[in-house]
Design a protein around this motif. Structure first.
Motif, PDB file in Angstrom:
ATOM      1  N   SER A 297     -31.736  -4.254 -24.774  1.00 27.09           N
ATOM      2  CA  SER A 297     -30.592  -4.917 -24.365  1.00 27.09           C
ATOM      3  C   SER A 297     -29.572  -5.364 -25.714  1.00 27.09           C
ATOM      4  O   SER A 297     -30.082  -5.348 -26.573  1.00 27.09           O
ATOM      5  N   ALA A 298     -28.588  -5.718 -25.309  1.00 26.88           N
ATOM      6  CA  ALA A 298     -27.301  -6.237 -26.088  1.00 26.88           C
ATOM      7  C   ALA A 298     -26.683  -7.144 -25.350  1.00 26.88           C
ATOM      8  O   ALA A 298     -26.683  -7.099 -24.274  1.00 26.88           O
ATOM      9  N   PRO A 299     -25.624  -7.875 -26.171  1.00 27.64           N
ATOM     10  CA  PRO A 299     -24.824  -8.510 -25.325  1.00 27.64           C
ATOM     11  C   PRO A 299     -23.703  -7.844 -24.688  1.00 27.64           C
ATOM     12  O   PRO A 299     -23.165  -8.313 -23.857  1.00 27.64           O
ATOM     13  N   ARG A 300     -23.583  -6.504 -25.287  1.00 27.65           N
ATOM     14  CA  ARG A 300     -22.927  -5.810 -24.479  1.00 27.65           C
ATOM     15  C   ARG A 300     -23.423  -4.714 -23.658  1.00 27.65           C
ATOM     16  O   ARG A 300     -24.631  -4.181 -24.384  1.00 27.65           O
ATOM     17  N   PRO A 301     -22.906  -4.057 -22.808  1.00 30.36           N
ATOM     18  CA  PRO A 301     -23.483  -2.710 -22.182  1.00 30.36           C
ATOM     19  C   PRO A 301     -23.920  -1.570 -23.170  1.00 30.36           C
ATOM     20  O   PRO A 301     -23.021  -1.676 -24.003  1.00 30.36           O
ATOM     21  N   LEU A 302     -24.742  -0.999 -22.618  1.00 29.01           N
ATOM     22  CA  LEU A 302     -25.442   0.138 -23.796  1.00 29.01           C
ATOM     23  C   LEU A 302     -24.140   0.779 -24.128  1.00 29.01           C
ATOM     24  O   LEU A 302     -24.228   1.423 -25.541  1.00 29.01           O
ATOM     25  N   VAL A 303     -23.244   1.515 -23.327  1.00 26.81           N
ATOM     26  CA  VAL A 303     -22.124   2.281 -23.607  1.00 26.81           C
ATOM     27  C   VAL A 303     -21.294   1.661 -24.622  1.00 26.81           C
ATOM     28  O   VAL A 303     -20.935   2.327 -25.755  1.00 26.81           O
ATOM     29  N   VAL A 304     -20.894   0.538 -24.303  1.00 27.49           N
ATOM     30  CA  VAL A 304     -19.974  -0.450 -25.152  1.00 27.49           C
ATOM     31  C   VAL A 304     -20.473  -0.314 -26.367  1.00 27.49           C
ATOM     32  O   VAL A 304     -19.965  -0.476 -27.629  1.00 27.49           O
ATOM     33  N   ALA A 305     -21.857  -1.064 -26.483  1.00 26.49           N
ATOM     34  CA  ALA A 305     -22.522  -1.510 -27.768  1.00 26.49           C
ATOM     35  C   ALA A 305     -22.845  -0.080 -28.586  1.00 26.49           C
ATOM     36  O   ALA A 305     -22.654  -0.200 -29.781  1.00 26.49           O
ATOM     37  N   LEU A 306     -23.088   1.060 -28.129  1.00 24.37           N
ATOM     38  CA  LEU A 306     -23.396   2.077 -28.602  1.00 24.37           C
ATOM     39  C   LEU A 306     -22.045   2.567 -29.432  1.00 24.37           C
ATOM     40  O   LEU A 306     -22.129   3.034 -30.584  1.00 24.37           O
TER      41      LEU A 306
END
Length: 127
Positions: free
Chosen positions: A109-118
Motif C-alpha cells: 500500500s501507499a498514499p497513492r493507488p498502485l498505478v499512480v505510485a508506480l
C-alpha cells in the motif's frame, strides 16, 4: 497481461485510462519488465491489482513482459515463486525492471493507488 487464473489480474472494467493518461504512458515505456506478486485471498490485492492490470492493458504492455507470481499462505506465512529472489514479503508487490535492473517497486500500500505510485516512481527513475 500474462496468462493467469488469478481474478486479481483481470483488468477492472470501470478503470478510467483517460483520467490516468500520464500513468498509462509511463507504464507503456518500452523495454520494461513487470514482476507481480498477488493473490485472490488478499484484500489489498483485490482492491489494487485489477486497476493495475487495466492500466497495463491500456498501455499496450506486451503480455510476455509481465511475470505473475501467485502467492499462497499457510500457518507459517506467505510463500510463492520468486519471493526470496526479489525480497518480497508484502503483497501486492510489483517490481519493474529494465535490462535486469530494478527501476521501481510498489509494496502492499501507499498514499497513492498502485498505478499512480508506480508510474511516479518510474518517471523519477527514468529521468
Amino acid at each position: 497481461m500474462a496468462e493467469t487464473d488469478l481474478e486479481t489480474l483481470r483488468p477492472a472494467p470501470d478503470w478510467d485510462a483517460a483520467a490516468h493518461a500520464d500513468a498509462v504512458e509511463t507504464l507503456g515505456t518500452a523495454e520494461l519488465t513487470y514482476h507481480v506478486w498477488t493473490a485472490d485471498w488478499c484484500p489489498d490485492c483485490r482492491e489494487q491489482v485489477p486497476a493495475f492490470a487495466a492500466a497495463l492493458d491500456a498501455a499496450g504492455v506486451d503480455p510476455s513482459a509481465v511475470h505473475v507470481y501467485p502467492v499462497e499462505r499457510d500457518d507459517d506465512g506467505k510463500y510463492g515463486p520468486g519471493m526470496e529472489t526479489f525480497d518480497v514479503s508484502l503483497i501486492p508487490t510489483v517490481v519493474v525492471e529494465r535490462d535486469g535492473e530494478e527501476l521501481a517497486r510498489f509494496e502492499e500500500s501507499a498514499p497513492r493507488p498502485l498505478v499512480v505510485a508506480l508510474a511516479a516512481a518510474l518517471a523519477d527513475a527514468t529521468e
